[in-house]
Structure formats: structure tokens, C-alpha cells
Design a protein around this motif. Structure first.
Motif, mmCIF file in Angstrom:
data_model
loop_
_atom_site.group_PDB
_atom_site.id
_atom_site.type_symbol
_atom_site.label_atom_id
_atom_site.label_comp_id
_atom_site.label_asym_id
_atom_site.label_seq_id
_atom_site.Cartn_x
_atom_site.Cartn_y
_atom_site.Cartn_z
ATOM 1 N N GLY B 124 53.151 46.863 23.418
ATOM 2 C CA GLY B 124 52.610 46.709 22.245
ATOM 3 C C GLY B 124 51.405 45.957 22.879
ATOM 4 O O GLY B 124 50.677 46.211 21.727
ATOM 5 N N LEU B 125 51.156 45.822 23.580
ATOM 6 C CA LEU B 125 49.492 45.121 23.801
ATOM 7 C C LEU B 125 49.517 46.239 24.874
ATOM 8 O O LEU B 125 50.085 46.272 26.011
ATOM 9 N N LYS B 126 47.973 45.648 25.149
ATOM 10 C CA LYS B 126 47.218 46.819 26.278
ATOM 11 C C LYS B 126 46.781 44.961 27.153
ATOM 12 O O LYS B 126 45.497 45.172 26.611
ATOM 13 N N ILE B 127 46.415 45.321 29.052
ATOM 14 C CA ILE B 127 46.165 44.662 29.372
ATOM 15 C C ILE B 127 44.830 45.268 30.489
ATOM 16 O O ILE B 127 46.269 45.994 31.363
ATOM 17 N N ASP B 128 43.743 45.175 30.129
ATOM 18 C CA ASP B 128 43.250 46.066 30.999
ATOM 19 C C ASP B 128 43.539 45.869 32.893
ATOM 20 O O ASP B 128 43.355 44.004 32.985
ATOM 21 N N GLY B 129 44.086 46.316 33.475
ATOM 22 C CA GLY B 129 44.569 46.561 34.527
ATOM 23 C C GLY B 129 46.020 45.983 35.165
ATOM 24 O O GLY B 129 45.755 46.106 35.987
ATOM 25 N N VAL B 130 46.523 45.869 33.969
ATOM 26 C CA VAL B 130 48.294 46.361 33.797
ATOM 27 C C VAL B 130 48.748 47.393 33.983
ATOM 28 O O VAL B 130 48.577 47.844 32.765
#
Lengths: 387, 263
Positions: B124-130
Motif C-alpha cells: 500500500g505504501l511506496k518507500i523509495d529504495g525498498v
């Protein structure tokens, strides 16, 4: 039979070892393997080949659209069709086709095709496709909406070509307060429409109902015959008899002096085409919703088959392509036409890694040894297989 | 406990199949891509203390994809409708995987009938680099392997899941999952923007070795939802309720027991 010269414009200098390591030339095969200097040369060679086909007397010239792959370098086919439109003297020009769901604004396609139809003074054929499964991974379009977007985009384009603007369009995916595209098509009411597909029943039925020419993409001739039979049955249900020119078979032909020489010449290029440029990754090719449950199961069942490399002999024996001496090619093409009942052959004269000179020789041989024998030829009843 | 069967109910014209068992406060269990499967052991354990309500998602199981379903927000509103239609109060909302994303979106939208929120290994969330595994690019077999830290458990789960009888359902369900999660891939940019509206006691529970939605997401949810408690289960992949059911149940039971509310 009308014989078109169809080009995929593959990046023929692809690194086949890397493609084999990745298992695909789509999505994950990095564009760092594209060399613009070699690519530029290829574009010009390929356009030269298609202009040459017009001089040689092919009935039509066809390009198509593929995204983010070495399989075909024509993400925007209108660029190449535009370049060709000013050079062709006799042949029809076909874009087979634009991938309606993958282009966010279908009016851009209505405009582009109308321009080409004007440039070609009506000798233009508009192709509508859904795009290949792998392309949904790279174009950000949801495959679960593929069918619905295709149909809505189609309806919008036809309306834009037939209903005087401006008008309002309020679809689920596309909404416009003012639709009023210039130019209008040259053809009345709009260009001939071809619908290439890998053989989904939905597309066959829809195409027959709309009386569009159905193009079967690369497949063994027995499967092609089955697909075309379904089309004729759907046409019957829609209350008319399908004409041969409503059925187009997409193939590749290579002609040399003898069968042996033809096979020897063609082997590395045909095997690279079938095994490396074409994607054989079923997960990538069948994203969810792109195909029906039944089609996904069919593709999964082919996994074993897809994981094995095919030899040139296999591909030729299945009637996916025609390779051989002039006599062999004429006999097979006639037999395949009689078996499947098509009136148009969409023929690739270049495939995979095949170099320019070899393509030109092939084009000359086809023009001399094949084209004259098939002018106005219609499918003949098969005597041996009479029911 | 005898395993309950699916029964079909109607929510504003949409049929939905629901399994229900247990006694106590209502616990709405929203599962992920496993939401067509039958009753499992961890559900029986929860049903000892709660009235467990486990729906199959609308459009799953080969049903036609509902006209109204464009994305996770529609799914969230649907389940709020369902809670209303069932007249539930003090709902313990538990969302696993994709179900956790839906549950978080529900908690943003309305909370009158929801007492608290548990989400496990939820995208549901976007985390840059993950980056997690792109499940849309791997085979089902590989996807199951990727979900587990323990290879033997993965193998057993593959035998359980990949039956010829369920193949049509699995393929059809993937279409609904793609509708929700294809693009943007497994996230909704708006979700992060509105997580501050979640005003419920919240437990975030996660497998430390989740390769699909890496554990950084647990901490991200923890930051975005004020007062949330984050519990990480060691040596565990994407489905702690299957791979480490005891640890999962312990974490959830403890949280729910502390968060006793008037039904």
C-alpha cells in the motif's frame, strides 16, 4: 491473394547470450544493449527494404507497434509510416496496428491514422490491437482493464471519424468535453481496419461482427486454419459470408535456389527470431486479466513446449513460416491458402538477425518467383480432404 | 472446531461469500490473495475468543468483477458497507497482506463501527529504495517460495495451494488483484497522505524476512499511524499467520486483549 511485405524491425544486433541468460528480450533485457549507431543504420536499411518492396510489386507495406523490446523497434509506428508515405508509389500502407489500450489518449491515434490516410490518399489500412502481455508491464496500463479500454478506445476513434465534431465523450476511461479532430480521414467513411490477434475467441468474434479483416499472428498453419474457420462461423452467425480478404495470415517467407540452401541460409536468423526475440516467458506474456482463464491455462500447459528451443526444421514443418526453393514455396503457400482460406499474406522478408543484403535477395526472389503466381488467386477447395 | 462453510450474503446488490465462526466481539478478517481459500488453523484459534468473519473478496472465486471496482478505495468502501449491513459494532479489523491495505484504507475513511486495527505484511505504501519481489513477474510456485523464510514450509504450502481444483479460481483472482495493485504497483500514493486520519489503536505485525513487502514497510506504517505498535516476528516471511502462527496469534491476542472495548 494480396501479399504485403510486413516488417517487425527487430534490433538485429541484440546480444543473444544476454537474452538467453534473461530468458526474454522483453521488459528486463536492458536497453543498455542498444547501440544507437547500429540502430540508426538498421532503421534506414529496414525503410530501404520496405520502399524496395513497393518497387518490386508487393501489394502492401506493413509496420507495427512494440514497446521496450529488441523484438521490434517501432514503439511509434506513425514515424516510420510517415517516412514511407512520401515514397510509396503503388503499395497500400498498413499500421498493424496501434495498441489502443497502451496509448493513454486514443484521439492521438484517431489523428495519426487520419493524417496517414490523407497522406496516402486512402491507400491506408488502420490496425487496432491490444498490445502484447509483456507491454502491460512496461507501459503502466492495467491488464485487468485491457479489453474494456480496447473497446472504449475503438468506439471513441470510430465516433471521432464519423460524427461531426465537436461532441462530448464520457467513457469510463476516456473523457473529453470537446472532441473535434482535424484532419478527418480521406477514406469514406474511414480507413480499412485490420485487427491482428494471437487468436483469442473474443477478438475473432468481435472482428467478424465488425467485418474487420482478422490477422492471425505467427502460428502453425493448422491453428491458423482453425482460427479462420471460427471467423467464418462467426460471420455466418452475424448474417453474412466472410470474404477471403477478411482473413490475413502473418508469416515469414524465405526463397533460395534449393530447399537445402534456403534452410542453411535461414537457420541462424529464424532460430534467433523464434527462440530469442519472441518472448517465451508465459508469466510475462499473460498478465492477469489480459487473457481469459482458459487462455492462461492453455499458455501454462505450453510451458514445456515454450521452454524448449525450436529448430528451424520444426518451425518450417509446423507451417509457421515457408522456406525453400521457388517451387516449394509456391506449393506450400497455395496449399496453406487452400487449407486456411485467407486472401492476404502478411509476409516478413526479414526476421531475427537476417542482414540487409540477404533480405534484398529474398525480396527479389519472392517478387520474381512467388508474387506473379498469386495475383488474384483465391482459396481452392481441397480435394483430398473433402468432408 | 468444525470448519465453517462459505455462505453467500448480499451487500447493496453485490454477492459476497463469507465464512463465520466463533463467539465474542466481531473480528473482520480481510485476507489477501488467499481470500478464496477455506478455513485454516489460525482462524480457529482466533475464533476461540472472537466472532471471526472472513469474507472472500468481491470478484474473487470466478464471480464477475463488480462494475464498481476500480481500486482499493472501492474495496474499502464496500467493506464499510458490509459492516453496516451486518449491523456490527466494535469491530476488530484484521487485515493480512492485501487485506491489510484495504483495512488501513477503511480506517482512514470511517471508524464509527471499528474498535481497533491490525495489519500484517500489507502493501500500500511506496518507500523509495525498498524493493520487494514483483509477484506479477514470477510463477505461482516461485511466488510461494518467495513468501516464506522456511523452504520446507513453502513446499508444504505449495502442495496445499496449487491444486488443479483451485486453478481457475487462482487465475481469476489474479485479475482482481491486478485491478487493485498493477499500477501504481502495489501502492496508492494517496494512502500515505491520509494515514494521519487513522485514530484507532493499531497493531502492525510483520515477518522479519518478508521478501514481498519488506519489513521497512512495517516501520513506515508505524510512523504514519500515530500510536501504532509494531511487532516484528523473527525468521518469518510474508505470511506470519501461516509460517509462525503461534507468534502471530500471541501478538494479535495480546493487542486485542489490551484493547478491550465496549461492544
Amino acid at each position: 491473394m494480396k501479399i504485403f511485405n510486413f516488417h517487425l524491425m527487430p534490433y538485429a544486433h541484440a546480444n543473444l547470450d544476454e537474452i538467453r541468460r534473461q530468458g526474454t528480450s522483453w521488459v528486463t533485457y536492458s536497453n543498455s544493449f542498444y547501440d544507437p549507431k547500429k540502430g540508426a543504420d538498421l532503421y534506414h536499411e529496414y525503410l530501404d527494404q520496405l520502399e524496395f518492396a513497393d518497387e518490386l510489386g508487393f501489394d502492401g507495406i506493413a509496420v507495427n507497434e512494440h514497446h521496450q523490446t529488441a523484438y521490434g523497434m517501432m514503439p511509434v509506428p506513425g514515424v516510420l509510416a510517415g517516412a514511407l508515405a512520401r515514397r510509396l508509389k503503388n503499395a497500400d500502407l498498413a499500421v498493424l496496428g496501434r495498441a489502443l489500450p497502451l496509448v493513454n489518449n486514443p484521439l492521438v491515434i484517431a489523428e495519426e491514422f487520419a493524417m496517414l490516410d490523407n497522406l496516402m490518399r486512402g491507400k491506408f489500412i488502420a490496425g487496432f490491437v491490444r498490445g502484447i502481455g509483456a507491454e502491460y508491464h512496461v507501459m503502466g496500463i492495467n491488464p485487468a482493464e485491457s479489453h474494456a479500454r480496447f473497446h472504449e478506445a475503438h468506439d471513441l476513434i470510430i465516433k471521432a471519424w464519423t460524427q461531426p465534431g465537436p461532441f462530448e465523450f464520457n467513457g469510463k476511461f476516456y473523457k473529453f468535453k470537446h472532441v473535434n479532430p482535424w484532419p478527418r480521414p480521406y477514406s469514406e467513411p474511414y480507413p480499412r481496419i485490420f485487427t491482428p490477434s494471437s487468436g483469442s475467441l473474443d477478438t475473432i468474434r468481435w472482428s467478424a461482427q465488425h467485418r474487420y479483416t482478422y490477422c492471425q499472428t505467427l502460428a502453425p498453419i493448422a491453428a491458423v486454419a482453425q482460427t479462420f474457420k471460427l471467423y467464418r462461423e462467426e460471420a455466418d452467425k452475424a448474417g453474412y459470408q466472410a470474404a477471403p480478404e477478411q482473413l490475413a495470415w502473418s508469416n515469414a517467407i524465405y526463397v533460395a535456389e534449393t530447399d537445402e540452401k534456403a534452410l542453411r541460409d535461414v537457420r541462424p536468423h529464424l532460430e534467433a527470431y523464434a527462440n530469442d526475440f519472441l518472448s517465451r516467458n508465459p508469466v510475462m506474456m499473460s498478465p492477469p486479466g489480459y487473457s481469459s482463464v482458459a487462455s492462461v491455462k492453455r499458455v501454462r500447459a505450453m510451458k514445456q513446449f515454450m521452454s524448449q528451443r525450436q529448430s528451424a526444421e520444426d518451425i518450417i514443418a509446423k507451417g509457421v513460416v515457408i522456406v525453400g526453393s521457388p517451387n516449394t514455396v509456391r506449393e506450400k503457400l497455395a496449399a496453406y491458402q487452400d487449407l486456411a482460406g485467407f486472401g492476404i499474406s502478411l509476409t516478413k522478408t526479414q526476421f531475427g538477425t537476417m542482414p540487409h543484403k540477404m533480405v534484398q535477395e529474398n525480396q527479389i526472389a519472392i517478387a520474381k518467383e512467388v508474387l506473379p503466381y498469386f495475383k488474384n488467386r483465391l482459396p481452392q477447395p481441397i480435394k483430398a480432404a473433402a468432408e | 472446531m468444525a470448519h465453517p462453510e462459505y455462505k453467500t450474503m448480499d451487500v447493496r446488490g453485490t454477492p459476497v461469500r463469507v465464512m463465520r465462526a466463533g463467539k465474542g466481539a466481531p473480528l473482520l478478517l480481510l485476507r489477501g490473495d488467499d481470500a478464496s481459500e477455506g478455513w485454516r488453523d489460525y482462524m480457529s484459534t482466533l475464533a476461540q475468543s472472537y466472532d471471526v468473519i472472513a469474507p472472500e473478496h468481491p470478484g474473487f472465486g470466478g464471480a464477475a468483477k463488480p462494475e464498481w471496482l476500480d481500486g482499493v478505495p472501492d474495496m474499502a468502501n464496500f467493506y464499510l458497507d458490509m459492516i453496516d449491513a451486518m449491523g456490527l459494532q466494535g469491530v476488530r479489523l484484521v487485515g493480512l497482506g492485501l487485506g491489510g491495505w484495504i483495512a488501513a484504507d477503511m480506517a482512514i475513511r470511517a471508524k464509527g463501527r471499528i474498535a481497533n486495527l491490525t495489519i500484517a505484511d500489507a502493501p500500500g505504501l511506496k518507500i523509495d529504495g525498498v524493493e520487494g519481489v514483483d509477484l506479477f513477474l514470477v510463477t505461482e510456485e516461485q511466488g510461494i517460495k518467495d513468501r516464506f523464510a522456511d523452504a520446507a514450509r513453502a513446499e508444504a504450502e505449495a502442495v496445499y495451494k496449487l491444486t488443479p481444483e483451485s486453478e481457475d479460481t487462482r487465475i481469476a483472482n489474479q485479475m482482481v488483484i491486478a485491478q487493485l495493485a498493477w499500477s501504481p504497483r502495489w501502492h496508492d500514493p494517496a494512502l500515505r497522505r491520509w494515514c494521519h486520519r487513522i485514530d484507532l489503536p493499531t497493531l502492525i505485525v510483520w515477518g522479519a524476512k518478508d521478501a514481498i513487502v519488506p519489513v521497512a514497510h512495517a516501520h513506515e506504517w508505524g510512523k504514519l499511524i500515530k500510536g501504532a505498535r509494531v511487532e516484528i516476528i523473527g525468521d518469518c516471511g510474508h505470511t506470519p499467520y501461516i509460517e509462525k502462527p503461534e507468534a502471530f496469534i500471541a501478538a494479535v491476542s495480546k493487542f486485542l486483549a489490551e484493547e478491550r472495548v465496549e461492544a
